[in-house]
Design an enzyme around this catalytic site. Structure first.
Site, PDB file in Angstrom:
ATOM      1  N   ASP A  16       0.847  -1.191   0.000  1.00 31.93           N
ATOM      2  CA  ASP A  16       0.000   0.000   0.000  1.00 31.93           C
ATOM      3  C   ASP A  16       0.887   1.247   0.000  1.00 31.93           C
ATOM      4  OD1 ASP A  16      -3.216   0.533   0.951  1.00 31.93           O
ATOM      5  OD2 ASP A  16      -1.803   2.214   1.077  1.00 31.93           O
ATOM      6  N   ILE A  17       0.514   2.226  -0.795  1.00 26.00           N
ATOM      7  CA  ILE A  17       1.313   3.448  -0.928  1.00 26.00           C
ATOM      8  C   ILE A  17       1.264   4.303   0.337  1.00 26.00           C
ATOM      9  CG2 ILE A  17      -0.440   5.050  -1.872  1.00 26.00           C
ATOM     10  CD1 ILE A  17       1.619   5.713  -4.094  1.00 26.00           C
TER      11      ILE A  17
ATOM     12  N   ASN B 121     -12.889  -3.009   2.535  1.00 28.52           N
ATOM     13  CA  ASN B 121     -13.836  -1.914   2.723  1.00 28.52           C
ATOM     14  C   ASN B 121     -14.841  -1.904   1.572  1.00 28.52           C
ATOM     15  OD1 ASN B 121     -12.423  -0.987   5.018  1.00 28.52           O
ATOM     16  ND2 ASN B 121     -11.003   0.174   3.744  1.00 28.52           N
TER      17      ASN B 121
ATOM     18  N   HIS C 105     -10.218  -5.061  -3.050  1.00 28.78           N
ATOM     19  CA  HIS C 105      -8.852  -5.304  -2.581  1.00 28.78           C
ATOM     20  C   HIS C 105      -8.902  -5.704  -1.129  1.00 28.78           C
ATOM     21  CE1 HIS C 105      -9.923  -1.032  -2.450  1.00 28.78           C
ATOM     22  NE2 HIS C 105      -9.278  -0.964  -1.295  1.00 28.78           N
ATOM     23  N   LEU C 106      -8.092  -6.680  -0.809  1.00 29.01           N
ATOM     24  CA  LEU C 106      -7.954  -7.126   0.564  1.00 29.01           C
ATOM     25  C   LEU C 106      -6.758  -6.386   1.161  1.00 29.01           C
ATOM     26  CD1 LEU C 106      -9.376  -9.295   2.293  1.00 29.01           C
ATOM     27  CD2 LEU C 106      -7.579 -10.886   1.595  1.00 29.01           C
ATOM     28  N   HIS C 107      -7.043  -5.545   2.165  1.00 28.03           N
ATOM     29  CA  HIS C 107      -5.947  -4.945   2.921  1.00 28.03           C
ATOM     30  C   HIS C 107      -5.369  -6.013   3.836  1.00 28.03           C
ATOM     31  CE1 HIS C 107      -6.805  -0.541   2.307  1.00 28.03           C
ATOM     32  NE2 HIS C 107      -8.031  -0.993   2.087  1.00 28.03           N
TER      33      HIS C 107
ATOM     34  N   GLY D  67     -15.465   3.050   3.918  1.00 26.50           N
ATOM     35  CA  GLY D  67     -14.157   3.673   3.727  1.00 26.50           C
ATOM     36  C   GLY D  67     -13.491   3.316   2.417  1.00 26.50           C
ATOM     37  N   GLN D  68     -14.265   2.773   1.459  1.00 23.65           N
ATOM     38  CA  GLN D  68     -13.668   2.393   0.173  1.00 23.65           C
ATOM     39  C   GLN D  68     -13.398   3.626  -0.675  1.00 23.65           C
ATOM     40  OE1 GLN D  68     -15.980  -0.432  -2.123  1.00 23.65           O
ATOM     41  NE2 GLN D  68     -14.308  -0.798  -3.576  1.00 23.65           N
TER      42      GLN D  68
HETATM   43  P1  5GP Z   1      -9.706   1.694   0.270  1.00 16.38           P
HETATM   44  O1  5GP Z   1      -9.783   3.031   0.962  1.00 16.38           O
HETATM   45  O2  5GP Z   1     -10.400   1.723  -1.064  1.00 16.38           O
HETATM   46  O3  5GP Z   1     -10.141   0.551   1.125  1.00 16.38           O
HETATM   47  O4  5GP Z   1      -8.171   1.431   0.032  1.00 16.38           O
HETATM   48  C1  5GP Z   1      -7.472   1.893  -1.081  1.00 16.38           C
HETATM   49  C2  5GP Z   1      -6.015   1.757  -0.742  1.00 16.38           C
HETATM   50  O5  5GP Z   1      -5.274   1.884  -1.917  1.00 16.38           O
HETATM   51  C3  5GP Z   1      -5.527   2.829   0.244  1.00 16.38           C
HETATM   52  O6  5GP Z   1      -4.994   2.210   1.400  1.00 16.38           O
HETATM   53  C4  5GP Z   1      -4.472   3.589  -0.565  1.00 16.38           C
HETATM   54  O7  5GP Z   1      -3.375   3.984   0.204  1.00 16.38           O
HETATM   55  C5  5GP Z   1      -4.099   2.590  -1.641  1.00 16.38           C
HETATM   56  N1  5GP Z   1      -3.680   3.203  -2.888  1.00 16.38           N
HETATM   57  C6  5GP Z   1      -4.355   4.170  -3.580  1.00 16.38           C
HETATM   58  N2  5GP Z   1      -3.686   4.489  -4.686  1.00 16.38           N
HETATM   59  C7  5GP Z   1      -2.582   3.701  -4.714  1.00 16.38           C
HETATM   60  C8  5GP Z   1      -1.492   3.577  -5.638  1.00 16.38           C
HETATM   61  O8  5GP Z   1      -1.410   4.245  -6.667  1.00 16.38           O
HETATM   62  N3  5GP Z   1      -0.528   2.662  -5.328  1.00 16.38           N
HETATM   63  C9  5GP Z   1      -0.595   1.889  -4.203  1.00 16.38           C
HETATM   64  N4  5GP Z   1       0.408   1.020  -3.998  1.00 16.38           N
HETATM   65  N5  5GP Z   1      -1.601   1.979  -3.320  1.00 16.38           N
HETATM   66  C10 5GP Z   1      -2.578   2.881  -3.576  1.00 16.38           C
END
Ligand code: 5GP
Length: 121
Positions: free
Chosen positions: A30-31, A87, A100-102, A93-94
């Site tokens: 995750d970034i 999420n 995607h599975l965190h 919080g998506q």
């Molecule tokens: P969500 O909030 O949809 O559950 O999670 C999306 C996740 O994707 C966040 O934790 C965010 O940091 C990550 N993310 C968003 N854009 C990028 C990207 O360009 N590269 C990577 N590696 N992670 C990303």
């Protein structure tokens, strides 16, 4: 479904720190990590949210969890423990609409994962 940033990562149009890849899934860091270890496991098939998971996706969603556990084992944190989170939609919080599975690990993670202020009218 409109293309997300994760499709660009799958297609190598933008870089990511990839931990695992095969024909079904991709796992990458995750970034914006929320724990010492924080990576995402995604299906290569773009599925927008948990609500759109169809019966034919059952296998890949299960496989995403097995990949998460295998990577945690490789990283040496499987026995100590980790958390998986998916999420869904705004209240969940998506922010990226490609499931995607965190996977979070590397420290004791609190529960509940957020502090919600209860307002009694
Ligand atoms: P969500 O909030 O949809 O559950 O999670 C999306 C996740 O994707 C966040 O934790 C965010 O940091 C990550 N993310 C968003 N854009 C990028 C990207 O360009 N590269 C990577 N590696 N992670 C990303």
């Amino acid at each position: 479904m409109s293309e997300t940033i994760f499709t660009k990562i799958i297609n190598k149009e933008i870089p990511a720190d990839i931990l695992f890849e095969d024909d079904q899934v991709l796992a990458f860091k995750d970034i914006n990590p929320q724990a010492p270890i924080h990576f995402l496991v995604i299906p290569k098939k773009p599925i927008a949210t948990t609500n759109e998971i169809a019966p034919e996706d059952d296998a890949v969603v299960g496989y995403m969890h097995r990949v998460a556990a295998k990577l945690c084992a490789d990283l040496g944190v499987a026995e100590q423990g980790f958390r998986t989170v998916m999420n869904c939609n705004p209240d969940g919080g998506q922010t990226v609409y490609h499931i995607h599975l965190h996977v979070l690990a590397g420290k004791p993670l609190g529960w509940p994962p957020y502090q919600e202020r209860l307002k009694i009218e």
